[in-house]
Design an enzyme around this catalytic site. Structure first.
Site, PDB file in Angstrom:
ATOM      1  N   SER A  68       0.836  -1.204   0.000  1.00  0.00           N
ATOM      2  CA  SER A  68       0.000   0.000   0.000  1.00  0.00           C
ATOM      3  C   SER A  68       0.875   1.261   0.000  1.00  0.00           C
ATOM      4  CB  SER A  68      -0.964  -0.033   1.180  1.00  0.00           C
ATOM      5  OG  SER A  68      -1.975   0.934   1.038  1.00  0.00           O
ATOM      6  N   ASP A 214      -5.715  -3.542  -2.602  1.00  0.00           N
ATOM      7  CA  ASP A 214      -4.757  -3.259  -1.533  1.00  0.00           C
ATOM      8  C   ASP A 214      -4.179  -4.540  -0.928  1.00  0.00           C
ATOM      9  OD1 ASP A 214      -3.457  -2.365   0.821  1.00  0.00           O
ATOM     10  OD2 ASP A 214      -4.801  -0.636   0.931  1.00  0.00           O
TER      11      ASP A 214
END
Length: 730
Positions: A68, A214
């Site tokens: 991320s 993610d």
């Protein structure tokens, strides 16, 4: 002098092997170090402070893994960007704007501006042969991807993970299977983008058969990856994840969803932390008070990261290299080249329906030139602003000693036919409440030149059915023909002495045909014929009041330029709408001008507007007269309360920005104050209002995902006042 250079060269040749031996010996003696940068949204800016500490302590790294926001920092660092440069780039970035895909409103095509004004931004749905399809996220990530390109200097050439001097792993999640997907090769920026795709906010990335989101969902702190990737003897793991909300803080659908994701993330982080061994270094910066969405506090987060790194500086010092050895290590990573290569060829690939010329018209790079990141980003955003693409990207490739700029627009997979929707609710204390629901069918790229058809229907206080056909005449869409037709029915109130004396049911039908030219992104210039039929039927009021039935037509020329940065509540820019209509059969002409401008100082926005409606030839008939009244159009008066000819209006207002909507949602909220003045030369209503008319207004409003919203109060020294409420699409 030549003798001096010969001596210096000999000394350099003699010294270099010794330096190389020192570097090799130090490299062989030291432990292998793996760096892990975890995910945490805006809290991930703390990683920059950690990197600053590693640089200060001269700690080398043999491989790095990120998830991320950790993937963003790790990717930029592995691509040769120093921590100081990262700080500078994050400071220059507008994070509120980063999560809004479209360019500034001023950069949109006129057609896209028209659609944005009339329909809800998130309502676009693809009408396919197998059903209705939707965009897969609030944000497609257009600006985010271009920001990544700028971080890794994609203008110098395509950066692939396998080509980086520092081994880099980036973690993502396949949303279809829940599988952990690790990028070790392929385009760097694509991997960074995939790892940051927060489900529901950012659209997933399709890559090699995966639909990626993610990586924090499955491995937010990928310690196992560096163990495997470079056989790390020492792992430096940095955890910037958000803590769980307290039970009393979980009460809405949004907070429940956020808590569910946080629980999943915390569980996999706990498993990763359990893999740490004696001698590893675990760093968890104190980021209390900074949330995952606080991107504006990136500098503070970086400072806190640096403080956390300095707190373990004694342990990091044990991994330190001599200055010359560390400098040699970093020089192998740092990007040496600073200028873009000269482009020999430009390619536009991946198009199926859109003509390449429609893309080329926005591109300002030509063969023989280099690429400037800011300029190409603006060009690509203008392409995206046409509304036909899911994303627009670029890459610089070298093939057979030729540098190729490849533009890669991805046409919307849910297009080219769309359903769109709009709604509005408005109320004022003079006319009561009204509402409207709007739906449209839009078919784009009907032919190779980009023909487009829009059919619109409204139901509610005003009922409307209309069609618009737009046909460009050249591949670059500079010239066009346009035809419109429609019928609508609404109501018009007539006022005298601030009292409503009648209400008419107004039915209008008509058609128009234009020849036009687009002046860049300023807007169109049109010339054409307009034919209209208006019928006024008395609904409420004295039977002695007349009805009216008028059919009229004539030539119309217009200019519609709009360079505001936002649609309804801009912070800067200007707009100019000018039109001239001449009806030979009725014997009058109608000139209209609407000029507006705005600028801001800090959080205060200043606006000015001038409007004119008049008849250079003859007199405006009552059925085609100008009007005043309504919010910021003489706010103290009811909508259309002042009807007449030779109307002049000026309004000045100031607005204080008092809040911003969350990331991914455009707009801000404002407290505003307006002063307005007008004069109506010839009056068909309010016949006793001679001279200058004034109005002042105070309001609270802003641009929201549902369109403009405001509540306001207007007052005139003549004693009239009005309270307004509106939300929706005008």
């Amino acid at each position: 002098m030549s003798r001096f250079f010969r001596i210096a060269a000999c000394l350099l040749i003699a010294v270099l092997p010794a330096v190389a031996n020192v570097v090799l010996a130090a490299d062989a003696a030291r432990p292998r170090i793996g760096l892990v940068l975890g995910g945490g949204g805006a809290r991930g800016a703390a990683h920059i402070g950690i990197l600053e500490t590693l640089q200060q302590q001269r700690v080398p790294v043999d491989c790095v893994a990120g998830t991320s926001m950790g993937a963003l920092v790790a990717g930029a660092w592995a691509a040769g960007m120093s921590p100081a440069a990262m700080r500078e780039s994050l400071s220059a970035a507008d994070w509120n704007d980063m999560f809004i895909d479209n360019p500034d409103y001023a950069e949109l095509s006129h057609r896209n501006k028209m659609m944005a004004r009339r329909f809800l931004a998130g309502s676009e749905s693809g009408l396919m042969t197998d059903g209705v399809k939707y965009q897969t996220g609030v944000v497609t990530g257009q600006k985010i991807k271009l920001f990544f390109n700028q971080l890794v200097r994609a203008n110098l050439g395509e950066r692939n993970l396998e080509d980086l001097p520092l081994p880099l792993s980036i973690v993502a999640t396949d949303i279809g299977t829940g599988e952990r997907v690790v990028f070790r090769d392929g385009p760097l920026t694509q991997a960074m983008r995939a790892s940051m795709s927060v489900p529901g906010l950012l659209a997933p990335v399709d890559f090699r058969g995966y639909k990626l989101v993610d990586g924090g969902l499955v491995d937010n702190l990928p310690i196992a990856e560096v163990r495997e990737r470079c056989k790390a003897d020492v792992v430096i793991a940095v955890n910037v994840g958000s803590p769980l909300l307290k039970a009393e803080e979980v009460g809405s659908l949004i907070t429940v969803s956020a808590q569910m994701i946080a629980i999943l993330t915390e569980q996999n982080v706990s498993r990763s932390v359990a893999l740490l061994r004696e001698g590893d270094i675990y760093i968890k910066p104190d980021l209390n008070g900074i949330t995952a969405g606080d991107f504006s506090r990136h500098g503070e987060a970086a400072d806190r990261g640096r403080a956390a790194g300095e707190a373990v500086s004694d342990r990091l010092a044990a991994l330190s290299l001599p200055p010359e050895v560390y400098a040699a290590w970093w020089q192998g990573i740092e990007v040496k080249r600073r200028t873009s290569p000269r482009i020999d060829k430009i390619e536009i690939v991946g198009l199926h329906k859109v003509d390449p010329a429609a893309v080329e018209r926005h591109l300002h790079v030509e063969p023989g030139q280099g690429i400037k990141p800011a300029e190409i980003n603006r060009d690509l955003l203008r392409m995206y602003g046409d509304g036909w693409y899911e994303s627009v990207d670029y890459m610089v490739l070298t093939q057979r000693d030729k540098n190729i700029l490849r533009i890669t627009p991805l046409e919307k997979r849910w297009g080219p036919d769309y359903l769109r929707f709009g709604l509005n609710l408005q109320a004022d204390n003079s006319q009561g409440t009204s509402f409207g629901l709007r739906a449209a069918y839009q078919s784009t790229w009907l032919n190779r030149l980009g023909g487009e058809l829009i059919v619109t229907g409204d139901v509610g206080s005003t009922n409307r059915l209309g069609a618009n056909f737009y046909q460009p005449l050249d591949p670059a869409q500079r010239f066009f023909v346009e035809a419109t037709a429609g019928i609508e029915q609404g109501r018009l109130n007539i006022y005298q002495n601030d009292t409503r004396i009648a209400q008419y049911k107004v039915t209008e039908s008509g058609y128009a045909a234009y020849l036009g030219a687009n002046v860049g992104v300023l807007g169109p210039v049109r010339l054409g014929w307009v034919q209209r039929h208006r019928y006024y039927d008395l609904d409420i009021g004295s039977p002695s009041l007349p009805s009216a039935d008028a059919a009229f037509g004539g030539w119309k020329a217009s200019i519609d330029f709009d360079q505001f940065d936002r649609m309804h509540f801009p912070t800067r820019g200007w707009a100019a709408q000018l039109s001239y209509f001449d009806s030979p059969e009725v014997g009058y002409s109608k000139a209209e001008a609407n000029l507006q401008g705005a600028f801001s100082l800090g959080g205060t926005v200043f606006n000015a507007r001038f409007r004119y409606t008049g008849s250079p030839r003859g007199v405006l008939p009552v059925y085609d007269a100008g009007n005043l009244g309504g919010f910021l159009n003489m706010t103290a008066f009811a909508p259309n309360q002042l009807i007449g000819d030779d109307i002049r209006y000026i309004g000045l207002r100031t607005e204080q920005i008092i809040g911003h909507l969350p990331l991914g949602l455009s707009g801000d909220m404002r407290l505003g104050f307006a002063l307005e003045a007008a004069k109506v030369g010839m009056r068909y209503s309010e016949s006793n209002r001679d001279g200058l008319i004034d109005s002042a207004a105070i309001y609270l409003g802003g641009q929201t995902p549902f369109g403009p919203a405001y509540v306001g109060f207007g007052y005139s020294t003549s004693g009239v006042s009005n309270l307004f409420l509106f939300v929706g699409t005008p």
